[in-house]
Structures are given as structure tokens and as C-alpha cells.
Design an enzyme around this catalytic site. Sequence first.
Site, PDB file in Angstrom:
ATOM      1  N   GLY A   1       0.851  -1.184   0.000  1.00 42.79           N
ATOM      2  CA  GLY A   1       0.000   0.000   0.000  1.00 42.79           C
ATOM      3  C   GLY A   1       0.888   1.235   0.000  1.00 42.79           C
ATOM      4  O   GLY A   1       1.900   1.284   0.711  1.00 42.79           O
TER       5      GLY A   1
ATOM      6  N   ASN B   1       0.784   7.067   5.378  1.00 41.41           N
ATOM      7  CA  ASN B   1       0.671   6.044   4.329  1.00 41.41           C
ATOM      8  C   ASN B   1      -0.749   5.991   3.796  1.00 41.41           C
ATOM      9  O   ASN B   1      -1.547   6.906   3.994  1.00 41.41           O
ATOM     10  CB  ASN B   1       1.075   4.682   4.912  1.00 41.41           C
ATOM     11  CG  ASN B   1       0.098   4.215   5.973  1.00 41.41           C
ATOM     12  OD1 ASN B   1      -0.324   5.006   6.826  1.00 41.41           O
ATOM     13  ND2 ASN B   1      -0.270   2.959   5.946  1.00 41.41           N
ATOM     14  N   LEU B   2      -1.084   4.912   3.165  1.00 44.84           N
ATOM     15  CA  LEU B   2      -2.398   4.740   2.569  1.00 44.84           C
ATOM     16  C   LEU B   2      -3.520   4.753   3.594  1.00 44.84           C
ATOM     17  O   LEU B   2      -4.640   5.155   3.290  1.00 44.84           O
ATOM     18  CB  LEU B   2      -2.412   3.418   1.789  1.00 44.84           C
ATOM     19  CG  LEU B   2      -3.700   3.047   1.087  1.00 44.84           C
ATOM     20  CD1 LEU B   2      -4.021   4.067   0.014  1.00 44.84           C
ATOM     21  CD2 LEU B   2      -3.587   1.673   0.477  1.00 44.84           C
ATOM     22  N   CYS B   3      -3.234   4.301   4.809  1.00 46.21           N
ATOM     23  CA  CYS B   3      -4.294   4.187   5.820  1.00 46.21           C
ATOM     24  C   CYS B   3      -4.044   5.076   7.027  1.00 46.21           C
ATOM     25  O   CYS B   3      -4.669   4.887   8.074  1.00 46.21           O
ATOM     26  CB  CYS B   3      -4.451   2.737   6.243  1.00 46.21           C
ATOM     27  SG  CYS B   3      -4.786   1.627   4.864  1.00 46.21           S
TER      28      CYS B   3
ATOM     29  N   GLU C   1      -1.804   5.441   9.360  1.00 47.83           N
ATOM     30  CA  GLU C   1      -1.253   5.049  10.661  1.00 47.83           C
ATOM     31  C   GLU C   1       0.268   5.024  10.706  1.00 47.83           C
ATOM     32  O   GLU C   1       0.859   5.026  11.786  1.00 47.83           O
ATOM     33  CB  GLU C   1      -1.802   3.667  11.082  1.00 47.83           C
ATOM     34  CG  GLU C   1      -1.091   2.457  10.495  1.00 47.83           C
ATOM     35  CD  GLU C   1      -1.545   2.111   9.102  1.00 47.83           C
ATOM     36  OE1 GLU C   1      -1.216   1.009   8.622  1.00 47.83           O
ATOM     37  OE2 GLU C   1      -2.246   2.937   8.486  1.00 47.83           O
TER      38      GLU C   1
ATOM     39  N   THR D   1      -6.835  -3.380   9.532  1.00 51.16           N
ATOM     40  CA  THR D   1      -7.052  -4.838   9.643  1.00 51.16           C
ATOM     41  C   THR D   1      -8.310  -5.304   8.936  1.00 51.16           C
ATOM     42  O   THR D   1      -8.962  -6.257   9.388  1.00 51.16           O
ATOM     43  CB  THR D   1      -7.071  -5.318  11.112  1.00 51.16           C
ATOM     44  OG1 THR D   1      -8.303  -4.962  11.744  1.00 51.16           O
ATOM     45  CG2 THR D   1      -5.900  -4.771  11.903  1.00 51.16           C
TER      46      THR D   1
ATOM     47  N   THR E   1      -8.956  -7.078   6.340  1.00 51.56           N
ATOM     48  CA  THR E   1      -9.032  -8.456   5.873  1.00 51.56           C
ATOM     49  C   THR E   1      -8.613  -9.456   6.943  1.00 51.56           C
ATOM     50  O   THR E   1      -9.260 -10.489   7.111  1.00 51.56           O
ATOM     51  CB  THR E   1      -8.154  -8.644   4.617  1.00 51.56           C
ATOM     52  OG1 THR E   1      -8.461  -7.618   3.681  1.00 51.56           O
ATOM     53  CG2 THR E   1      -8.425  -9.984   3.979  1.00 51.56           C
ATOM     54  N   ILE E   2      -7.523  -9.180   7.666  1.00 48.90           N
ATOM     55  CA  ILE E   2      -7.077 -10.181   8.631  1.00 48.90           C
ATOM     56  C   ILE E   2      -8.057 -10.345   9.783  1.00 48.90           C
ATOM     57  O   ILE E   2      -8.180 -11.429  10.355  1.00 48.90           O
ATOM     58  CB  ILE E   2      -5.647  -9.898   9.144  1.00 48.90           C
ATOM     59  CG1 ILE E   2      -5.557  -8.549   9.858  1.00 48.90           C
ATOM     60  CG2 ILE E   2      -4.647  -9.984   8.011  1.00 48.90           C
ATOM     61  CD1 ILE E   2      -4.212  -8.323  10.550  1.00 48.90           C
TER      62      ILE E   2
END
Length: 947
Positions: A386, A570-572, A574, A757, A759-760
Amino acid sequence: MSETLNNQNGIVGNAVVVMNVTKRDGRQVSFNESLISQAIEKAFCADLNLKSVTDLSEAQRTRIHDITRNVVETAKPLSLAKDGISVEKIQDVVEAELMKNQYFSVARRYILYRAEHNKIRQLRAEERMENPQAFPSMMVNRDGQLENLDFQRLREQISTACEGLEETCSAEELFVEVQKQFFNGITPREIARCMVLAARARIENDPDYDTVASRLVLNIIYRESLGKSSATRDVIERYRNQFDDYIAEGIEAERLSPELSNFDLDRLASIIVPERDALFPYLGLQTIYDRYLLHIEGRRFESPQYFWMRVAMGLSINEADRNERAIEFYNILSTFRFTSATPTLFNAGTLHPQLSSCYLSTVSDDLDSIFKQIGDNARLSKWAGGLGNDWTNIRATNSHIKGTNGQSQGVIPFLKVVSDTAVAVNQGGKRKGAVCSYLETWHLDIEEFLDLRKNTGDDRRRTHDMHTANWIPDLFMRRVHEEGQWTLFSPDEVPDLHDLYGKAFEERYTYYEQQAAEGKLRLSRTIPAQDLWRKMLTRVFETGHPWITFKDPSNVRSPQDHCGVVHSSNLCTEILLNTSADETAVCNLGSINMLNHITEGELDLEKLEETINTAVRMLDNVIDINFYPTEEAKNANHRHRPVGLGLMGFQDALSACGISYASDEGVEFADRSMEAISWFALMASSRLAGERGTYSSYEGSKWDRGLLPIDTVATLEEERGMAIDMDKSTTMDWSVVRKQIKKHGMRNSNVMAIAPTATISTIIGVTQSIEPTYKHLFVKSNLSGEFVQLNVKLVNELKERDLWCDELLEAIKYYDGSLGDIPGLPEDIKGRFATAFEIEPQWLIKAASRRQKWIDMGQSLNLYLGQPSGRRLDEMYKYAWVAGLKTTYYLRSLGATQVEKSTVDINKFGVQPRWMKNSSSSSDIAVERQPEVQACSIDDPDCEACQ
């Protein structure tokens, strides 16, 4: 009737191929117009009491032809879906078209015709179940050979899947439903899918069907990877005996690294626990089947426990005692105590172990750097990374280009190319490529940047597939508060501004403002700060972008302030790491399952410490094993060795402790649990430093200067010149950590970051990250399809209190998956199971603020507003800044319009349902409710980028 209804698709007799039609048995066939016209003709004949279609008049034939053509034209766009259009949907369109043309009696005949044939299909299935011999044998196509379908074996498989759940799950009903989908020549794979879909369709009725569906998916996986389904009862033996075959097959097919053959395979096989496959929820199994389990030409040769062991082995390749470490890692992963991020799960133990989640880069203001970064984006995205790009250095529109003596088009056209690249390179075909571009608030192109995600305007200056984020200095927030002015510059005229923050930024910024006022700068523009702030909030509400992130707390509190600047997240949002021309920041992620660390309603600190010690080691190992697509990424990761330990299942942990998210107790739990995670994580990294050495840029860092994350809150207050509304209390003995770091240093420059998180958490069946419960009943979409999600923990508690029933399920549907408005439910249940839009956003921000004081990076914090307004948005984001947050993520909101609840029998809500205890009947429930119009769907497959 010979005229075609779709000339552009060609004619085959009277049949016109529009798209595929999905029949009830799952087969896809060509769309045939004649079948539609025949059904309509029969309905007309039945209504007119005619014996044959030949008795229809020419006018009636013409009208039937026109209706058929309209049906086809309506169905064509619907048929563009991935699975085509269903037979039932086509019949719905026919009904609607007949009603539209006021053929009400004909429509009634058609509806009765559909109902009659549906009943016939059901009766035949029931009779076949009771006496299969009364029907001609059904033939199965097994590898090209036809053989009789064994109904008894099918019944046994379904019964086995329902074993122990007979009170809530009916094997007979599933058996009947499955048979309805059969056809001669059906394949075993199609039969298996029919069984899964039948169970999946009943999950909303009772979550026990989720277990049934997961068992049926396991049957599919076992048949592909082990050769037999779980119904054979020899799964454990096959798991143990075939492990070395799995490794050999994977190496031969070039799916696994040859290094895996150097492990003690017999030893590892002996400790595999096949029973742990039962821990997966249905959606988790379906997700790993579709995208994580390794395959050879579509056949999964990797079972779930082989999957966990492969990841464990891949992460322990460089360990001195690789077998023991692989066992340690396997036990943490397979028991769902900790889960590595998606790139690690995809690629560990393979020939291309690209295990890192996030890449952050800064783009320099020259053409070579710009297109090198676009190329790097493609290479990084290919291996599931990402991306976060900082574009603030790029000169603004109309700025001077010395080399050509022309004028620049600014940053926007380059961002369009970045967006298109993200679409083109889709992370190896496993998930969509994703990138977020950041721009600082003083950039002269900032207002156009805010409009990038709009659906109106010049589409050449829009980036519909790229995320965007504001990188906001504290000075701007103060100017907004003071109702002051804000000046925009072109970076080529203020080249040092982007690398400054805090007091140094303010001093230099005001200097450039004076330069602009004196006419010494070519380009600048001064606007009211509040106007720009309002436009930011308007766009984030309208489009979900750009996200609101804060430059100064991200830098002032960074442990690595001695050797660089944090230019973006970053992309998210954090990850907060330094970037430069020769360093692309990399972060390696994984998350603790908080629910799995609650014992008897309390946080199990001993278990948590054990998990974190192993998790930090796994994350640190990623750095040395990792495949780096670019040299800049390799340089940065080896020099600083950052990792991002996060968490998931926070809402589940609160529920297990009997705590409401929207409460002082919930905020306190966020504080104390994050304090424990931080304490154990810093100790773990320091112990690794004692064993392996500190990271190379350690000297001069905040760690080296004796400053922990909790200490930097005061530093931020000093830089801002104002207090941070952040609780600063502690409960653990931090002197122990300080002594440990002073003695051994730190192995990792950064240790903690809370990622989404998406997907995980789905894989292991817990709530995402630090999110509150979205809804208790909703449809979740990801790249595996759409899945009904029912809150199992809620249902189990309602069952324990004898409150669960069909009426309550329908009420939850009626109230859009929330409990707050359901009359008669106990208030303690409503409080503890309040959903995201029922919780005031200040509770989310308070909890995030408590966590932020312990975290050396950031959090992916979504904010929810059930009834948004400009004032509430303004207050919410200002509070996030005042509370010391470094970043925020998506804004999710509900629309202001309302729709009628036409699919629920609202008359039932006028009668006191079973769950109501000593409550008056409520018969005046509103028919209209607010539909969800989110800035970004919480179920959007595009939002899986980090994990």
C-alpha cells in the site's frame, strides 16, 4: 417475431446473446429472447382463455414483441454483473414490464405461473429426498465421466456438517434446498458450492449456520489439498503424513521457496493441530480459500494449517534454531493470538517474500523524480504494497520552469497518472492497487487538490481511484481558530518550508508571508483560513477525501526527529516515518487479537506479554527476509528497521469485559490496554537489541535521549504553546522500560501503529482494528463476494437471556442492524451493543487520544456521524487536533434523505413481541428510516490496502 432485439450483438435465429444468464442450478447459459416471449405468450393465453398461441391476434403478438424488447433492454445493463443476471431477476423484470403497461390481469397470471412452478420444484425435491429411487438417477460429471449421484453420501455430508448443531440447523432443509439446484451433468465442485451457498443463505437466521458453511468449505479445501473431505474422519492423519508432499509439490511448482525443505518437516508436521481449522468463521475460510491459500492452476494444494505453518517457516528462515521458532510462530498464528499483515500472509515462504505492508515516499520537483516515483509505485504495488506519496515539493500551477522558460501545469496532472497506475497494477491480481497522495495545506494547488475526488468538473483533473490526504500544520489550525488569514505558496519559492515543523515552521512561514506581502515572490495568494477549512470539511463529507492528518504532532513526537522529516503518512494514515530522495519508508505490520487476551472479563497481561514478545520478533524478522522492489525501500528499512504492531478485536474485547464503547470505562480500557501493549512492545524491541544489536540510526534518536512516547506529549505542548487535551496518567512501572532501553537500546526505530485490519480481522472473525461494531446485521463485500454478517456474540447473549427469536431478527432488519430503537430490549444490551452511528464521535476521539500517548506512530481512526452538519464536522475535527491525534482516516456518515422500509412486515411491530419484558406495545413506529450514504463504504474491497 424474426426481428432482432439487439442488432449489435448479432442474431442466432430468434436467440439474441446479450450476456450470461445464471440459472437456479448455478449454470450460466446464453440469454435467449424467445424463452421470454414464450412465457409472456402463455400468460396472455391463460388470461384470455385461449387454447394456443396461434389464437393470439396480430395486435396482441405485436404488443408481446414490444414488451419482450423492453424486458431485454432493461435486463442488459443488469446482466453486466460478474455472475450475469439470474433467471429470477429476469422474471421480476417481466412482471414489472407487464404492470408498467397496465396488463394487470396478465401479470397476475404470470405471478401465479411462477409460484406454481416454484412449488413443483420444491415438491419434486422433497419427494426425491424421501424416495430417491422414484426419480430417474441424477448423473454427475466427474472428470468427464458420468456416474450416478450418490444421494445418501450427500445426505451424510450435510448431516456431518450439522453435527452438534441439530437444535438450530436442519440438515433435512439443507438437503432439500441443495437438491433444487441439481441438474444432469453437475460436477462435484458445483455440488459442493451448492451446499455452501445453501448454508450461507441461512446465516442471518441463526449464526450456527456459519459453522455449517465453514465445515462445508473445509470439505472443499480438504478434497483439493489432502485428497479427501473431513467426512472421512482421517484428516489428522492426512495432515501429518502429507506435509512433506505439500512442501515438495510447492517447490516443484515454484510456489514455495526451496529453503523450506531444509526444515525438519517431520518435526513440524507432528505439531500441526488440524482441529484449529474449526476456529475459522465461514467468511474467514472463504477469504483465505479465494486469495491466500497457494494454488496450482486453480487447485489449492495448501490447507489452512499448512498455510499458517508456511508463514511461520517463512518468517523463521534466518533464525539459528529455525524449527523451534517456526513452531513458536505457528502456535501464535494458528490460535489467532496475532496475525501478520496480508502481504506477509500472501508471500512468506515463497520465491518472492515481499512481506511489507506500507511504502511512503517523497517526490522531488523534477521530471525524472516524478516518473521514477510513478514507476516505483507500480513495482511496489505489484507485490501487494500500500502506497503513500508526498507531492508537496512539486511546484504549483503557473510557476516558472527555468529550463523551458515556460509555465508549470502544477501537481494535478501528475496525480492523474498516479491514479491510473494504481488501477493498472492490481497487486498481483489478488487485490486492487491503492495509493494515497498527500499535499501540505499551504501549497498553491491545495484547492484543486481538494476537488480531485469530485464526480463533477473536468475529468482530466479528477482521480477517482486514488486516495488523498491533507497534511496540515498546527499553524493553520491556530489561524482557523483565530479567524485569521492563510497564505498559499508555490514550493519552488519556499523550498525549506516542507521540511520544517513546530516553531521553526511558524517562524519561516511568517517570513515568507512578509515576502509575499512585499511583492518579492512570483506566486502567492492569501485567503481566510476558515474558508479553506470549511472547504476541506465540505469535501471530506461529500467525497470522503482528502483525509485530515496533522503534520506537527506526527513530527514533534517522532522518535526519528534526529535524522529526517515525516512528510506524510501512508495509505491508511497510521504509518509515520521519515522519507527523502534516497529513502522510501517501509513498514511491516501485524496485529494482536485483543479478544483472545481477555480471560474471565479481564485483560490477561501474562498472555499478552508472551504474544507481543513473539510478534515483535516476527515483525523484526520480516526486515531481513523481505524482498525489496526498490533500492530506496531497502536502504530505509535496513537503516531504521521500523515495525508496526497493532491490534484488532477491540470492540470484542470490550464486550467480553462487559464494557460499552461509549463510556468512561471504555475509554479507560483503551488507555490501560494500550499502555500494556506499549510497555511489552518496547521491552520486546529492546531485548531484541540486546540479542541482535540496535538499528543503525539509533544514536541521537529520542530513544537514545531517554524519551518515550509518553514523554513527547509535553514536547508537543511546548511547540504548540498550548495544552493538549490528553490524559497523561500511567499505571505501570515505566522505569523498568527506561532502564532496559538505556542498557540495550532499541532494535526498531518505530514499534507501534494501529492499522485498519480489514481483511485479517475477517479471516479470524473479530471486529476490525479499534472500530466499534458497524451493524449487527449487514452485508459485507470484499473481493470474495458479498456475505451476510450477523453479530454472533450478540445473538449468543440474547439466546442466554431467552430473548432471541424470529421477531427480534426481523426487528434488527427493520432498524438497519441497530438495537437502539427496538422497544423493550434491556438497556444494558443496547448500551454495550451500540453500533458505530449510535456512538457520539467524541467517545472514539477520547479513546484514540488515550491510545495516542503510548504509540510512536499513529492510528487508522474512522469517525462516524449519524446526523452530520457543518458545525458537528468542525467541532469533531478540531477536537481531534486538540486531543493530540496525529491523523484521522475515513469520515463515515448517514444521508439526510429517507426511504420506505418496504421489505419488512411493519404490522408485526404493532404487536408486543416475545423479547419485550413488561413493556408497553409500540404501534406507532415510523415507516421511514435513513439509508446509509457513506463517504466510503466500510465494506468496500478497495479499503483493504494495509491488512
